[in-house]
Design a protein around this motif. Structure first.
Motif, PDB file in Angstrom:
ATOM      1  N   UNK A 167      40.823 106.691  28.505  1.00 20.21           N
ATOM      2  CA  UNK A 167      40.238 105.560  27.812  1.00 20.21           C
ATOM      3  C   UNK A 167      40.529 104.214  28.447  1.00 20.21           C
ATOM      4  N   UNK A 168      41.469 104.148  29.397  1.00 28.04           N
ATOM      5  CA  UNK A 168      41.768 102.882  30.064  1.00 28.04           C
ATOM      6  C   UNK A 168      40.696 102.554  31.099  1.00 28.04           C
ATOM      7  N   UNK A 169      40.604 101.252  31.409  1.00 22.53           N
ATOM      8  CA  UNK A 169      39.697 100.792  32.449  1.00 22.53           C
ATOM      9  C   UNK A 169      40.418 100.819  33.793  1.00 22.53           C
ATOM     10  N   UNK A 170      39.810 101.492  34.760  1.00 19.22           N
ATOM     11  CA  UNK A 170      40.365 101.610  36.111  1.00 19.22           C
ATOM     12  C   UNK A 170      39.434 100.913  37.094  1.00 19.22           C
ATOM     13  N   UNK A 171      39.968  99.939  37.838  1.00 17.86           N
ATOM     14  CA  UNK A 171      39.217  99.248  38.883  1.00 17.86           C
ATOM     15  C   UNK A 171      39.650  99.798  40.233  1.00 17.86           C
ATOM     16  N   UNK A 172      38.691 100.292  41.021  1.00 16.56           N
ATOM     17  CA  UNK A 172      38.987 100.874  42.327  1.00 16.56           C
ATOM     18  C   UNK A 172      38.288 100.063  43.406  1.00 16.56           C
ATOM     19  N   UNK A 173      39.069  99.462  44.305  1.00 15.05           N
ATOM     20  CA  UNK A 173      38.497  98.764  45.455  1.00 15.05           C
ATOM     21  C   UNK A 173      38.205  99.769  46.566  1.00 15.05           C
ATOM     22  N   UNK A 174      37.227  99.451  47.430  1.00 10.21           N
ATOM     23  CA  UNK A 174      36.783 100.369  48.489  1.00 10.21           C
ATOM     24  C   UNK A 174      36.466 101.733  47.893  1.00 10.21           C
ATOM     25  N   UNK A 175      35.694 101.714  46.823  1.00  9.12           N
ATOM     26  CA  UNK A 175      35.461 102.915  46.026  1.00  9.12           C
ATOM     27  C   UNK A 175      34.574 103.954  46.703  1.00  9.12           C
ATOM     28  N   UNK A 176      33.998 103.633  47.854  1.00  4.79           N
ATOM     29  CA  UNK A 176      33.192 104.617  48.579  1.00  4.79           C
ATOM     30  C   UNK A 176      33.909 105.141  49.816  1.00  4.79           C
ATOM     31  N   UNK A 177      35.139 104.691  50.044  1.00  5.97           N
ATOM     32  CA  UNK A 177      35.930 105.217  51.154  1.00  5.97           C
ATOM     33  C   UNK A 177      36.608 106.517  50.766  1.00  5.97           C
ATOM     34  N   UNK A 178      37.336 107.114  51.702  1.00  6.83           N
ATOM     35  CA  UNK A 178      37.966 108.403  51.437  1.00  6.83           C
ATOM     36  C   UNK A 178      38.943 108.355  50.281  1.00  6.83           C
ATOM     37  N   UNK A 247      40.682  91.085  47.804  1.00  5.16           N
ATOM     38  CA  UNK A 247      40.526  92.084  46.741  1.00  5.16           C
ATOM     39  C   UNK A 247      41.676  91.989  45.748  1.00  5.16           C
ATOM     40  N   UNK A 248      42.897  91.825  46.263  1.00  2.00           N
ATOM     41  CA  UNK A 248      44.062  91.672  45.388  1.00  2.00           C
ATOM     42  C   UNK A 248      43.943  90.398  44.569  1.00  2.00           C
ATOM     43  N   UNK A 249      43.534  89.304  45.208  1.00  5.54           N
ATOM     44  CA  UNK A 249      43.400  88.032  44.501  1.00  5.54           C
ATOM     45  C   UNK A 249      42.406  88.157  43.353  1.00  5.54           C
ATOM     46  N   UNK A 250      41.279  88.826  43.591  1.00  5.57           N
ATOM     47  CA  UNK A 250      40.284  89.014  42.531  1.00  5.57           C
ATOM     48  C   UNK A 250      40.856  89.845  41.388  1.00  5.57           C
ATOM     49  N   UNK A 251      41.675  90.831  41.736  1.00  8.14           N
ATOM     50  CA  UNK A 251      42.256  91.697  40.716  1.00  8.14           C
ATOM     51  C   UNK A 251      43.170  90.917  39.768  1.00  8.14           C
TER      52      UNK A 251
END
Length: 353
Positions: A167-178, A247-251
């Protein structure tokens, strides 16, 4: 499946002593870094003696090697581990056990295994038996080759470090990489609601197919605003960040109260400074993840991760995405493609069919 010539000669009750079968040649081909630089210039295909397993080790006939960004860094001399020249890159494989040394238990000749160790971009590789595990039958060699590093990195980041909850929201950067796709799939399997950040519309499709319900495009969408809009102002409970820098700064601008940012790497090329004051004021955590420490420091947790990933693979809960398969003779092309950032999922080097 194990190669027929190995299965035919493997004995179920083979003694755990150093031995090699007639099919194992005295020499083999190996890609080696002879001078530091970009993969195309740094790598040389050489003929070298086939290694022999020592105590607690196995010799594996390599079927496929999954390319990883650390391979590119190894070629450049920018990885935290700096082997002496010349050396072979490659940090994870799938293959068949063809010989073993004293003290090996739980594996038999002919077993198809996964393994991780620097130096496996070759036709044969020696690994500690503890660094290998049986490959899930549900996965092909190309799919299984990338299950060790990316999926265990995502597993430890999400479950061990972040304690991701359903139920938590998970944000994944580079979500199309391996590793990003692994995190998306594992997040979905854990019951999280996943937001993926990708570099293009083409990559957005891969993240959606993996289970991300919201996908933002870096450089087009405002990531922080997009996360807040998707979550109704709540923000991301967990952030999986292998990119760093911007990416970290946006997070930090869209992290939820008591949220957890997992620092996995700095593929974007910039290592950010930690805003300690901001961490305090917004009451969130920043957690580092160095997966490579776990096999040495907490091998029991490695066993748990392997078992969990195997169960998910066999049940269809995870399915490694393969961008392309490159022949062994063209291995530098695979690493160059990975370095370009244009790939989706894993780039696999086929060593032996």
């Amino acid at each position: 499946m194990p190669h027929p010539d190995v299965r035919a000669t493997a004995e179920a009750d083979a003694p755990a002593v150093a031995k090699s079968e007639p099919a194992v040649p005295a020499s083999m081909r190996a890609w080696r870094v002879t001078s530091l630089g970009e993969p195309a210039a740094a790598l040389s295909l050489d003929t070298v003696p086939t290694p022999e397993p020592g105590e607690g080790e196995v010799l594996v006939r390599v079927h496929a090697v999954a390319a990883n960004f650390p391979d590119v860094l190894l070629c450049r001399g920018e990885y935290q581990v700096k082997p002496e020249l010349p050396f072979s890159p490659g940090i994870e494989l799938v293959g068949t056990v063809v010989a073993q040394g004293d003290g090996v238990s739980g594996l038999a000749l002919g077993d198809r295994v996964l393994g991780s160790r620097i130096g496996v971009l070759s036709e044969y590789a020696v690994l500690p038996a503890s660094d290998t595990w049986k490959a899930p039958d549900a996965l092909t060699d190309a799919e299984a080759s990338g299950l060790t590093v990316a999926y265990q990195t995502a597993w430890f980041g999400l479950h061990r470090r972040a304690g991701l909850q359903a139920g938590e929201w998970l944000l994944v950067h580079a979500a199309a990489g391996g590793v990003g796709l692994a995190a998306v799939q594992l997040g979905v399997a854990a019951g999280a609601r996943v937001i993926g950040v990708v570099g293009s519309e083409a990559k957005a499709a891969a993240a959606r197919e993996a289970g991300a319900e919201v996908v933002l495009i870096r450089g087009v969408d405002d990531v922080a605003a997009g996360v807040k809009a998707a979550t109704g102002g709540h923000g991301a409970d967990v952030v999986f960040d292998p990119v760093g820098g911007a990416a970290f700064d946006a997070s930090t601008k869209c992290i939820a109260f008591e949220g957890r940012i997992i620092v996995v790497g700095f593929a974007g090329g910039v290592i950010q400074a930690l805003p300690a004051g901001h961490v305090l004021v917004k009451n969130y955590s920043v957690l580092g993840l160095h997966w490579g420490l776990y096999p040495r420091m907490r091998p029991d947790l490695i066993d748990d991760a392997r078992a969990g990933l195997t169960r998910l693979a066999e049940a269809g809960g995870i399915h490694p995405v393969v961008d392309r398969v490159v022949p062994f003779e063209r291995a530098p092309e695979a690493l160059a493609a990975l370095a370009s950032g244009s790939t989706m999922g894993r780039v696999v080097i086929e060593v032996a069919p």
